[in-house]
Design an enzyme around this catalytic site. Structure first.
Site, PDB file in Angstrom:
ATOM      1  N   SER A 134     -57.654 -18.164  31.980  1.00  0.00           N
ATOM      2  CA  SER A 134     -58.986 -18.746  32.186  1.00  0.00           C
ATOM      3  C   SER A 134     -60.033 -17.655  32.376  1.00  0.00           C
ATOM      4  O   SER A 134     -61.095 -17.679  31.756  1.00  0.00           O
ATOM      5  CB  SER A 134     -58.955 -19.665  33.410  1.00  0.00           C
ATOM      6  OG  SER A 134     -60.247 -20.114  33.726  1.00  0.00           O
ATOM      7  N   ASN A 135     -59.735 -16.669  33.222  1.00  0.00           N
ATOM      8  CA  ASN A 135     -60.773 -15.671  33.508  1.00  0.00           C
ATOM      9  C   ASN A 135     -61.094 -14.834  32.272  1.00  0.00           C
ATOM     10  O   ASN A 135     -62.243 -14.419  32.078  1.00  0.00           O
ATOM     11  CB  ASN A 135     -60.388 -14.808  34.722  1.00  0.00           C
ATOM     12  CG  ASN A 135     -59.356 -13.759  34.401  1.00  0.00           C
ATOM     13  OD1 ASN A 135     -59.682 -12.670  33.923  1.00  0.00           O
ATOM     14  ND2 ASN A 135     -58.094 -14.056  34.665  1.00  0.00           N
ATOM     15  N   CYS A 167     -51.820 -15.952  44.750  1.00  0.00           N
ATOM     16  CA  CYS A 167     -52.903 -15.063  45.149  1.00  0.00           C
ATOM     17  C   CYS A 167     -53.494 -15.555  46.471  1.00  0.00           C
ATOM     18  O   CYS A 167     -53.789 -16.744  46.608  1.00  0.00           O
ATOM     19  CB  CYS A 167     -53.991 -15.049  44.068  1.00  0.00           C
ATOM     20  SG  CYS A 167     -55.469 -14.169  44.616  1.00  0.00           S
ATOM     21  N   GLU A 186     -53.570 -23.411  38.268  1.00  0.00           N
ATOM     22  CA  GLU A 186     -54.235 -23.293  39.573  1.00  0.00           C
ATOM     23  C   GLU A 186     -54.808 -24.640  40.019  1.00  0.00           C
ATOM     24  O   GLU A 186     -54.725 -25.012  41.192  1.00  0.00           O
ATOM     25  CB  GLU A 186     -55.349 -22.241  39.521  1.00  0.00           C
ATOM     26  CG  GLU A 186     -55.942 -21.986  40.893  1.00  0.00           C
ATOM     27  CD  GLU A 186     -57.171 -21.095  40.872  1.00  0.00           C
ATOM     28  OE1 GLU A 186     -58.074 -21.349  41.686  1.00  0.00           O
ATOM     29  OE2 GLU A 186     -57.234 -20.161  40.043  1.00  0.00           O
ATOM     30  N   CYS A 226     -63.345 -15.958  42.705  1.00  0.00           N
ATOM     31  CA  CYS A 226     -62.884 -14.754  43.407  1.00  0.00           C
ATOM     32  C   CYS A 226     -63.746 -13.544  43.045  1.00  0.00           C
ATOM     33  O   CYS A 226     -64.420 -13.509  42.008  1.00  0.00           O
ATOM     34  CB  CYS A 226     -61.408 -14.512  43.128  1.00  0.00           C
ATOM     35  SG  CYS A 226     -61.062 -13.583  41.642  1.00  0.00           S
ATOM     36  N   HIS A 286     -51.016 -14.729  33.513  1.00  0.00           N
ATOM     37  CA  HIS A 286     -51.190 -15.149  32.120  1.00  0.00           C
ATOM     38  C   HIS A 286     -51.381 -13.931  31.214  1.00  0.00           C
ATOM     39  O   HIS A 286     -52.488 -13.634  30.788  1.00  0.00           O
ATOM     40  CB  HIS A 286     -52.368 -16.115  32.005  1.00  0.00           C
ATOM     41  CG  HIS A 286     -52.014 -17.498  32.464  1.00  0.00           C
ATOM     42  ND1 HIS A 286     -52.938 -18.411  32.892  1.00  0.00           N
ATOM     43  CD2 HIS A 286     -50.813 -18.128  32.548  1.00  0.00           C
ATOM     44  CE1 HIS A 286     -52.327 -19.542  33.232  1.00  0.00           C
ATOM     45  NE2 HIS A 286     -51.039 -19.380  33.031  1.00  0.00           N
TER      46      HIS A 286
END
Length: 324
Positions: free
Chosen positions: A232-233, A104, A134, A203, A47
């Site tokens: 998102s992260n 991933c 995801e 993660c 992203h």
């Protein structure tokens, strides 16, 4: 020449690319080198518009669904780092496509956990954001109705399972550590027998980047997260900055996006980057501030990362030859 105000920049470390993103981008790059253009990529590989545009310029063609890819093509098809539902590789096989999976490995680990729990007869609770690729991929590992999505503490409080003693939990890898632990606490108190991962599914890179922001945000007047609004992260890093007490915590995609009105009277600035944002964009932001301020950059290290993931075998010789 007017004297520029001074600005102390605290640069979070770790920040930016994680091993899964690095691997996914390498897979597209190496596929383009080995097979030539076009290489089809289902969904944005990661992203970040800057990364996607760069790969598009080299000959990658991004599609949302396999049906957009011409019939009979022998060009490779790559699945994005976020992972896909089981129906996607099944359709690719049905259409005789040559595909490479850039999911991933930490997302794959969640998929495997979900399948293992289902085989053991558990109903599965997934903490995540509806509509995120995801989450779609993880829910698509199992038949409809086998996984229930929990997005908020209120969802966790209202959840009414078929068999409260037969539940297992998995989570999206890019969530807020603090938000997730609040939901996990509710679920554990309501369903003491719920099977929870030994270590959170969030993660290492998501966790490390959030911890770095928590350490830096209370010390600075403003916080910039370099990243994309659909990452998102990256969005979680903005929230973590706000919660850690930084009055201005904002997302910028690149230097052009900076709203200078927000940074008029600051003397200190924290900068980080989401796991899909390249370091070149961080440098671009620092340079933009250096034009307006006399900057002093200090790196705030909260963790060391030395994780790398293997490339698919068909691309590995090329990777070795290119010296990665």
């Amino acid at each position: 020449m007017t004297d520029k105000p001074s600005l102390d920049i605290l640069l979070c470390a770790p920040r930016g690319f994680c091993a899964g993103v690095d691997r996914a981008i390498q897979i597209v790059d190496l596929a383009l080198k080995k097979y030539g253009a076009p290489v089809y990529v289902r969904h944005e590989i990661v992203h970040n518009k800057f990364v996607v545009d760069g790969l598009r310029a080299k000959g990658a063609v991004f599609v949302e669904e396999l049906e957009e890819i011409p019939e009979g093509t022998d060009a490779p098809v790559i699945f994005s780092a976020h992972g896909v539902a089981k129906s996607v590789p099944a359709e690719a096989k049905h259409r005789n496509m040559f595909f490479l999976d850039a999911t991933c490995p930490l997302v794959t680990k969640v998929h495997v956990e979900a399948q293992r729990h289902a085989e053991d007869g558990h109903d599965i609770v997934l903490i995540g954001h509806r509509g995120h690729p995801e989450v779609i991929g993880t829910m698509g590992q199992l038949p409809p109705g086998k996984i229930t999505l929990i997005e908020t503490v209120a969802d966790a409080e209202a959840f009414a399972p078929r068999d409260p003693d037969n539940l297992a939990l998995v989570t999206q890898t890019t969530l807020s550590v603090d938000d997730t632990s609040a939901m996990v606490m509710v679920l554990k108190s309501r369903f003491p027998n719920i099977s929870v991962p030994a270590k959170e599914d969030i993660c290492y890179a998501t966790t490390n980047r959030q911890e770095a922001v928590k350490a830096v945000a209370p010390k600075v007047d403003a916080m910039i997260v370099v990243g994309a609004p659909n990452s998102s992260n990256s969005m979680r890093l903005v929230e973590v900055g706000e919660r850690a007490g930084c009055r201005v915590s904002v997302l910028v995609q690149r230097a052009d996006d900076i709203d200078w009105d927000q940074f008029g009277d600051i003397s200190s600035l924290g900068i980080t980057a989401g796991a899909s944002a390249p370091e070149s964009l961080v440098e671009e932001v620092i340079e933009a501030f250096a034009e307006r301020f006399t900057v002093n950059v200090e790196i705030a290290v909260t963790a060391e990362e030395n994780i790398a993931f293997n490339i698919p075998r068909v691309l590995r010789q090329l990777e070795e030859a290119s010296g990665h």
